[in-house]
Scaffold this motif. Structure first.
Motif, PDB file in Angstrom:
ATOM      1  N   HIS A  57      -9.620  -5.352  -9.527  1.00 51.25           N
ATOM      2  CA  HIS A  57      -8.809  -5.190  -8.345  1.00 51.25           C
ATOM      3  C   HIS A  57      -9.458  -5.989  -7.221  1.00 51.25           C
ATOM      4  O   HIS A  57     -10.629  -5.785  -6.916  1.00 51.25           O
ATOM      5  CB  HIS A  57      -8.733  -3.691  -8.002  1.00 51.25           C
ATOM      6  CG  HIS A  57      -8.004  -3.421  -6.728  1.00 51.25           C
ATOM      7  ND1 HIS A  57      -8.229  -2.325  -5.953  1.00 51.25           N
ATOM      8  CD2 HIS A  57      -7.057  -4.134  -6.096  1.00 51.25           C
ATOM      9  CE1 HIS A  57      -7.448  -2.362  -4.898  1.00 51.25           C
ATOM     10  NE2 HIS A  57      -6.727  -3.453  -4.962  1.00 51.25           N
ATOM     11  N   ARG A  60      -4.338  -7.393  -9.114  1.00 53.52           N
ATOM     12  CA  ARG A  60      -4.698  -6.356 -10.095  1.00 53.52           C
ATOM     13  C   ARG A  60      -4.526  -6.941 -11.474  1.00 53.52           C
ATOM     14  O   ARG A  60      -3.430  -7.332 -11.857  1.00 53.52           O
ATOM     15  CB  ARG A  60      -3.777  -5.148  -9.947  1.00 53.52           C
ATOM     16  CG  ARG A  60      -4.147  -4.276  -8.799  1.00 53.52           C
ATOM     17  CD  ARG A  60      -3.090  -3.247  -8.494  1.00 53.52           C
ATOM     18  NE  ARG A  60      -3.456  -2.557  -7.270  1.00 53.52           N
ATOM     19  CZ  ARG A  60      -4.258  -1.506  -7.249  1.00 53.52           C
ATOM     20  NH1 ARG A  60      -4.738  -1.026  -8.362  1.00 53.52           N
ATOM     21  NH2 ARG A  60      -4.575  -0.947  -6.096  1.00 53.52           N
ATOM     22  N   GLU A  76      -3.299  -9.173  -2.864  1.00 54.35           N
ATOM     23  CA  GLU A  76      -3.908  -8.114  -3.632  1.00 54.35           C
ATOM     24  C   GLU A  76      -3.682  -8.417  -5.101  1.00 54.35           C
ATOM     25  O   GLU A  76      -2.556  -8.608  -5.539  1.00 54.35           O
ATOM     26  CB  GLU A  76      -3.270  -6.780  -3.255  1.00 54.35           C
ATOM     27  CG  GLU A  76      -4.113  -5.610  -3.626  1.00 54.35           C
ATOM     28  CD  GLU A  76      -3.519  -4.305  -3.131  1.00 54.35           C
ATOM     29  OE1 GLU A  76      -2.627  -4.342  -2.262  1.00 54.35           O
ATOM     30  OE2 GLU A  76      -3.946  -3.257  -3.631  1.00 54.35           O
ATOM     31  N   ASP A 130       0.165  -9.324  -5.340  1.00 61.16           N
ATOM     32  CA  ASP A 130       1.056  -8.996  -4.231  1.00 61.16           C
ATOM     33  C   ASP A 130       0.628  -9.792  -3.015  1.00 61.16           C
ATOM     34  O   ASP A 130      -0.543  -9.793  -2.655  1.00 61.16           O
ATOM     35  CB  ASP A 130       0.983  -7.497  -3.905  1.00 61.16           C
ATOM     36  CG  ASP A 130       1.557  -6.647  -5.036  1.00 61.16           C
ATOM     37  OD1 ASP A 130       2.345  -7.194  -5.820  1.00 61.16           O
ATOM     38  OD2 ASP A 130       1.201  -5.466  -5.122  1.00 61.16           O
ATOM     39  N   ALA A 185       0.844  -1.195   0.000  1.00 61.73           N
ATOM     40  CA  ALA A 185       0.000   0.000   0.000  1.00 61.73           C
ATOM     41  C   ALA A 185       0.881   1.247   0.000  1.00 61.73           C
ATOM     42  O   ALA A 185       0.633   2.204  -0.748  1.00 61.73           O
ATOM     43  CB  ALA A 185      -0.912  -0.007   1.214  1.00 61.73           C
ATOM     44  N   GLU A 242      -8.934  -7.809  -3.244  1.00 60.51           N
ATOM     45  CA  GLU A 242      -8.115  -7.932  -2.036  1.00 60.51           C
ATOM     46  C   GLU A 242      -8.626  -9.075  -1.179  1.00 60.51           C
ATOM     47  O   GLU A 242      -9.833  -9.218  -0.988  1.00 60.51           O
ATOM     48  CB  GLU A 242      -8.176  -6.631  -1.227  1.00 60.51           C
ATOM     49  CG  GLU A 242      -7.269  -5.563  -1.781  1.00 60.51           C
ATOM     50  CD  GLU A 242      -7.295  -4.293  -0.943  1.00 60.51           C
ATOM     51  OE1 GLU A 242      -7.418  -4.416   0.286  1.00 60.51           O
ATOM     52  OE2 GLU A 242      -7.210  -3.219  -1.539  1.00 60.51           O
ATOM     53  N   TYR A 243      -7.714  -9.878  -0.695  1.00 56.72           N
ATOM     54  CA  TYR A 243      -8.086 -11.011   0.142  1.00 56.72           C
ATOM     55  C   TYR A 243      -7.253 -10.985   1.412  1.00 56.72           C
ATOM     56  O   TYR A 243      -6.063 -10.721   1.362  1.00 56.72           O
ATOM     57  CB  TYR A 243      -7.823 -12.332  -0.577  1.00 56.72           C
ATOM     58  CG  TYR A 243      -8.276 -12.352  -2.006  1.00 56.72           C
ATOM     59  CD1 TYR A 243      -9.632 -12.309  -2.318  1.00 56.72           C
ATOM     60  CD2 TYR A 243      -7.354 -12.393  -3.043  1.00 56.72           C
ATOM     61  CE1 TYR A 243     -10.053 -12.308  -3.633  1.00 56.72           C
ATOM     62  CE2 TYR A 243      -7.766 -12.387  -4.364  1.00 56.72           C
ATOM     63  CZ  TYR A 243      -9.120 -12.341  -4.652  1.00 56.72           C
ATOM     64  OH  TYR A 243      -9.532 -12.337  -5.957  1.00 56.72           O
ATOM     65  N   THR A 244      -7.874 -11.296   2.483  1.00 55.76           N
ATOM     66  CA  THR A 244      -7.118 -11.460   3.721  1.00 55.76           C
ATOM     67  C   THR A 244      -7.366 -12.866   4.253  1.00 55.76           C
ATOM     68  O   THR A 244      -8.521 -13.280   4.412  1.00 55.76           O
ATOM     69  CB  THR A 244      -7.559 -10.425   4.776  1.00 55.76           C
ATOM     70  OG1 THR A 244      -7.643  -9.158   4.131  1.00 55.76           O
ATOM     71  CG2 THR A 244      -6.568 -10.357   5.901  1.00 55.76           C
TER      72      THR A 244
END
Lengths: 416, 208
Positions: free
Chosen positions: B150, B50, B48, B37, A251, B152-154
């Motif tokens: 885009h 993209r 993440e 990423d 980030a 995002e995964y946690t």
């Protein structure tokens, strides 16, 4: 039994065997030497920076940024303005940030302006931190800390005066403001060894009387006045950044890369190193290929001498056969001789390598800052030696099979 | 200005838009190649993704037809299910904590916000990166538009060091995807990998 015969036979042709052995030894030493330099260079590059999560500089290429900020190779395309630096420093993801200001030099060494935090945060070789060999860190404005190699090459010790030159290859000195060496760092094997470290403010201070790259004639602000001045820099060359948590690295990197006020670039040192290595890797593969070919050439040379010796040894072989040696014995004898020669060559090559390393190690370190460790051969190197012996056996098979086929008839028949 | 920047990514994007007159920059955009990423800290494994729109749905223009819209909606659903995309080894004991996916359009956005002439209740306040509203400007935006998915995964993993090899069913699900540039960050540093359609696995064994 065959072993004794083989040894005796080799001893009888000592000169030819010695030459062949020498050729193999040299080629093996070359191959292992190239391998050593290759792994040494790679390790030394990889060990130069650790613990830093991001390197921030002007937007250019990741490899370029890594090279000029960490390895002091090449120059920055642009500086990072102090405002941007403060903006980044204020971001919540940033745990610590160390500014770096390059551009001046002392003799052949670079001068780097930074803050006290550099000594705390900079890590090399899997997390080792910088240690003072003598003296202490930057206290006064005109204090300098020099790397081990700077001290060794120029014979500096604590309290010696040191004058910084303007620019990188210039004859104009900042001689109105000499620095005092406050400390000498322990040897690290990194570019820090070849760096003179001063404070960021000192870089500003010595340039107070300079405009447009030259000193204003007759003007020299006294050191005492400088100490009282606001020496906030206008720009830095790059910054090393540590993040609070790895989870925030990407980030922060994206935020810096998309920073709208100024084109900035943040790179992950590990990834940039990999990119650099991908470029250098082609050359090193070529080098390794060439040295492997040299080993092959030496082995083919051995095969040639074996072939020509067959002619000399026609009678010898025939007598062995007449005395009851089976053709297989002849084959085994020749292969064994070749293996012994190759093994001798490989062993001698290893010896040559270590002798060479002993001589070259300090020279290479001084010239390129590359530390080649002298350690017992690694498993990989032993495999190389084994491969040479095996390859020796394989190339000897051809002449041996020939002898196997011809040994009796060839030697008994009287040729005119 | 500076204070705006410290805000979230969405806010930063908004700020960029507001500055459209004096700031002109676009991200690199390569069809066929996405970026993944992965950051590992303690038991948290954050990912993440993209990917250019072309890789996922085969087009990057604003959704014009119902089929386009359906394709995007389906893609977003698929992208919101990381367990279908990436095979994390059972030994690592990972559970998905959060998964989000959206579509960002770049290039056309400046137009939209500057003109501000597209109507509708869901227009300005959320400055969305969704597919809304763009059809008004399809003609002028075409060619200049690039869109990017885009996600995002946690994950929360009991033993992230056991991650070992990650398999990428991702390539089976999205025909247009050829390659993923993977960057992995742990407390010990960063490393880059390349995962391709022909070799759809990522070996993290060397990291731990």
């Amino acid at each position: 039994m065959i072993l004794r015969l083989a040894l005796a036979s080799l001893a009888a042709r000592a000169l030819t065997v010695a030459m062949t052995t020498l050729a193999i030894a040299l080629s093996v030493a070359l191959f292992l030497g190239v391998e050593k330099v290759r792994t040494g260079a790679k390790a030394s590059f990889a060990d130069t920076i650790s613990g830093t999560d991001l390197i921030v500089g002007a937007r250019s290429g990741s490899v370029q940024l890594l090279l000029y900020s960490v390895f002091r190779i090449g120059n920055a395309t642009n500086n990072v303005t102090w405002e941007s630096y403060l903006d980044i420093a204020a971001r919540p993801e940033v745990e610590w940030i160390v500014p770096i200001s390059l551009g001046d030099s002392h003799r052949q060494f670079r001068v780097m302006g930074t803050t006290e935090a550099f000594f705390e945060r900079y890590r090399y070789r899997q997390g080792r931190s910088l240690e003072m060999a003598e003296g202490e860190g930057l206290g006064d404005l005109f204090d300098a800390v020099v790397g081990a190699e700077v001290a060794a090459t120029l014979g500096y010790s604590v309290d010696d005066p040191i004058v910084v030159s303007h620019g990188l290859a210039s004859f104009t000195d900042h001689d109105d403001h000499p620095f005092r060496i406050a400390g000498v760092l322990e040897r690290t094997g990194t570019p820090v060894d070849r760096t003179v470290i001063v404070s960021l403010e000192a870089i500003e201070a010595i340039h107070v009387d300079w405009r447009g790259g030259a000193q204003i004639p007759g003007r020299s602000t006294p050191a005492e006045t400088l100490r009282g001045m606001d020496l906030t820099p206008g720009a830095v060359t790059a910054a090393l950044v540590g993040v609070e948590s790895p989870l925030q690295t990407f980030a922060l990197q994206r935020a810096i890369n998309e920073y709208p006020e100024e084109p900035l670039l943040a790179v992950l040192p590990g990834v940039a190193l990999q990119e650099l290595w991908a470029i250098v890797g082609v050359a090193e593969t070529a080098l390794l290929g060439v040295s492997a070919m040299v080993v092959v050439t030496a082995l083919i040379g051995m095969m040639a001498t074996l072939f020509s010796s067959l002619n000399e040894r026609r009678r010898e072989m025939a007598i062995f056969r007449a005395m009851g040696a089976r053709p297989l014995t002849i084959l085994a004898l020749l292969v064994l001789e070749a293996m012994l020669t190759a093994a001798l060559g490989a062993g001698l090559g290893l010896g040559l390598l270590y002798a060479g390393l002993l001589v070259a190690q300090p020279l290479v370190d001084a010239a390129f800052g590359l530390w080649l460790p002298i350690e017992p051969p690694a498993l990989r190197e032993l495999w190389v030696l084994l491969a040479v012996v095996a390859a020796g056996a394989i190339v000897s098979l051809l002449p041996a099979i020939r002898a196997y086929k011809l040994s009796l008839a060839d030697g008994m028949m009287v040729r005119t | 200005m500076k204070s705006t920047l410290a805000l979230t990514a969405a806010a930063a994007l908004l700020a960029t838009t507001a500055l459209a007159e004096d700031t002109r920059q676009l991200d690199a955009h390569e069809h066929g190649t996405g970026a993944l990423d992965i950051a590992i800290d303690g038991t948290t494994v954050a990912m993440e993704l993209r990917v250019p729109g072309a890789d996922i749905v085969g087009f990057e223009h604003a959704a014009e037809s119902d089929e386009d819209r359906a394709a995007i909606a389906e893609a977003l659903t698929t992208l919101s299910t990381p367990t279908d995309l990436f095979g994390l080894s059972d030994a690592a004991g990972c559970t998905v904590e959060a998964a989000t996916a959206d579509l960002e359009t770049e290039g056309a956005e400046d137009h939209d916000h500057d003109h501000g002439d597209h109507t509708e209740e869901h227009g300005h306040d959320d400055h969305g990166h969704d597919d809304h509203g763009h059809e008004d400007h399809a003609e002028e935006a075409e060619g200049a538009t690039h869109s990017e998915f885009h996600a995002e995964y946690t994950h929360d993993c009991t033993a992230p060091e056991e991650l070992g090899t990650i398999t990428f069913a991702y390539f089976d699900l999205f025909e247009g995807a050829q390659e993923l540039e993977v960057q992995v960050v742990t407390g010990d540093g960063a490393q880059a990998f390349e995962v391709t359609r022909d070799a759809p696995t990522l070996d993290l064994g060397g990291l731990f």
